[in-house]
Write a protein that holds these residues in place. Structure first.
Motif, PDB file in Angstrom:
ATOM      1  N   THR A  21       0.830  -1.209   0.000  1.00  0.00           N
ATOM      2  CA  THR A  21       0.000   0.000   0.000  1.00  0.00           C
ATOM      3  C   THR A  21       0.864   1.258   0.000  1.00  0.00           C
ATOM      4  O   THR A  21       0.588   2.212  -0.738  1.00  0.00           O
ATOM      5  N   LEU A  22       1.905   1.251   0.792  1.00  0.00           N
ATOM      6  CA  LEU A  22       2.803   2.404   0.832  1.00  0.00           C
ATOM      7  C   LEU A  22       3.560   2.559  -0.485  1.00  0.00           C
ATOM      8  O   LEU A  22       3.772   3.686  -0.946  1.00  0.00           O
ATOM      9  N   ALA A  23       3.939   1.448  -1.095  1.00  0.00           N
ATOM     10  CA  ALA A  23       4.616   1.512  -2.397  1.00  0.00           C
ATOM     11  C   ALA A  23       3.684   2.029  -3.472  1.00  0.00           C
ATOM     12  O   ALA A  23       4.110   2.720  -4.409  1.00  0.00           O
ATOM     13  N   HIS A  24       2.408   1.736  -3.356  1.00  0.00           N
ATOM     14  CA  HIS A  24       1.428   2.244  -4.317  1.00  0.00           C
ATOM     15  C   HIS A  24       1.287   3.764  -4.209  1.00  0.00           C
ATOM     16  O   HIS A  24       1.137   4.462  -5.210  1.00  0.00           O
ATOM     17  N   VAL A  30      11.138   4.545  -3.076  1.00  0.00           N
ATOM     18  CA  VAL A  30      11.115   5.229  -1.779  1.00  0.00           C
ATOM     19  C   VAL A  30      10.897   4.221  -0.652  1.00  0.00           C
ATOM     20  O   VAL A  30      11.560   4.275   0.393  1.00  0.00           O
ATOM     21  N   VAL A  31       9.987   3.276  -0.869  1.00  0.00           N
ATOM     22  CA  VAL A  31       9.709   2.269   0.155  1.00  0.00           C
ATOM     23  C   VAL A  31      10.917   1.351   0.336  1.00  0.00           C
ATOM     24  O   VAL A  31      11.264   0.987   1.465  1.00  0.00           O
ATOM     25  N   PHE A  32      11.581   1.018  -0.752  1.00  0.00           N
ATOM     26  CA  PHE A  32      12.786   0.193  -0.661  1.00  0.00           C
ATOM     27  C   PHE A  32      13.866   0.910   0.141  1.00  0.00           C
ATOM     28  O   PHE A  32      14.501   0.312   1.019  1.00  0.00           O
ATOM     29  N   LEU A  33      14.088   2.200  -0.140  1.00  0.00           N
ATOM     30  CA  LEU A  33      15.075   2.966   0.623  1.00  0.00           C
ATOM     31  C   LEU A  33      14.684   3.084   2.095  1.00  0.00           C
ATOM     32  O   LEU A  33      15.553   3.046   2.980  1.00  0.00           O
ATOM     33  N   LEU A  34      13.398   3.221   2.363  1.00  0.00           N
ATOM     34  CA  LEU A  34      12.920   3.291   3.743  1.00  0.00           C
ATOM     35  C   LEU A  34      13.193   1.985   4.487  1.00  0.00           C
ATOM     36  O   LEU A  34      13.657   1.996   5.635  1.00  0.00           O
ATOM     37  N   VAL A  35      12.944   0.860   3.830  1.00  0.00           N
ATOM     38  CA  VAL A  35      13.178  -0.442   4.460  1.00  0.00           C
ATOM     39  C   VAL A  35      14.666  -0.665   4.695  1.00  0.00           C
ATOM     40  O   VAL A  35      15.083  -1.138   5.768  1.00  0.00           O
ATOM     41  N   VAL A  36      15.497  -0.311   3.729  1.00  0.00           N
ATOM     42  CA  VAL A  36      16.937  -0.482   3.880  1.00  0.00           C
ATOM     43  C   VAL A  36      17.473   0.434   4.986  1.00  0.00           C
ATOM     44  O   VAL A  36      18.285   0.021   5.818  1.00  0.00           O
TER      45      VAL A  36
END
Length: 141
Positions: A21-24, A30-36
Motif C-alpha cells: 500500500t505504501l509503495a502504491h 522510496v519504500v525500498f530505501l525506507l526499508v533499507v
C-alpha cells in the motif's frame, strides 16, 4: 494459544500489505530505501546497545533517590526496538518507535539508601554449642 498462532500468521501478511500500500502511494524506490534505512538503523542500534545501558546509568545517577521502572528497562527497550527496526516492514518500525518514546512510569525507591535499610534490620542473639561427640554436627541454640 490459537490467538497467538493466528497473530504470528497474520503479522507477515499485514507487513506485506502495508508495504504494498505504501509503495502504491509513494513509489517502490522510496519504500525500498525506507526499508533499507530502517534495517541499517536497527543493526546500528544492536551494535551500539551499550549506549542504552550507559544512558540508563547516567539517568539513574542524575535522579538520585527516585528511579523510574521504565528507565531501568531502557536497555531492554533499546535492544528490542533495534531488533524491530532490523526486521523489514512498516509495522515493526512503528512498534520500535513506540518503544523508544520516553514514558514516565511509577517511581521506585532506591534500595541502597540508609532510610530504606532501617526498617529491614532484624536483631537477635545466638550462641554456638560445641558437639559432645564426634558424630554430632554443631547446632545453634
Amino acid at each position: 494459544m490459537r490467538a497467538i498462532l493466528l497473530l504470528l500468521l497474520l503479522y507477515p501478511l499485514l507487513e506485506i500489505a502495508t508495504l504494498v500500500t505504501l509503495a502504491h502511494h509513494l513509489g517502490g524506490g522510496v519504500v525500498f530505501l525506507l526499508v533499507v534505512a530502517s534495517s541499517l538503523l536497527g543493526i546500528w542500534m544492536l551494535r551500539n546497545q551499550k549506549l542504552g545501558a550507559l544512558l540508563t546509568l547516567s539517568s539513574v545517577l542524575r535522579q538520585g533517590q527516585q528511579v523510574s521502572l521504565y528507565s531501568l528497562l531502557w536497555p531492554l527497550r533499546y535492544a528490542l526496538s533495534g531488533l524491530l527496526f532490523a526486521i523489514p516492514g512498516i509495522l515493526s518500525d512503528l512498534l520500535a518507535i513506540l518503544l523508544l518514546l520516553p514514558f514516565k512510569g511509577p517511581t521506585l525507591q532506591n534500595v541502597a539508601s540508609p532510610a530504606g535499610m532501617a526498617d529491614d534490620v532484624i536483631e537477635g542473639e545466638f550462641s554456638r554449642v560445641e558437639p559432645k561427640g564426634q558424630d554430632q554436627p554443631p547446632r545453634l541454640h
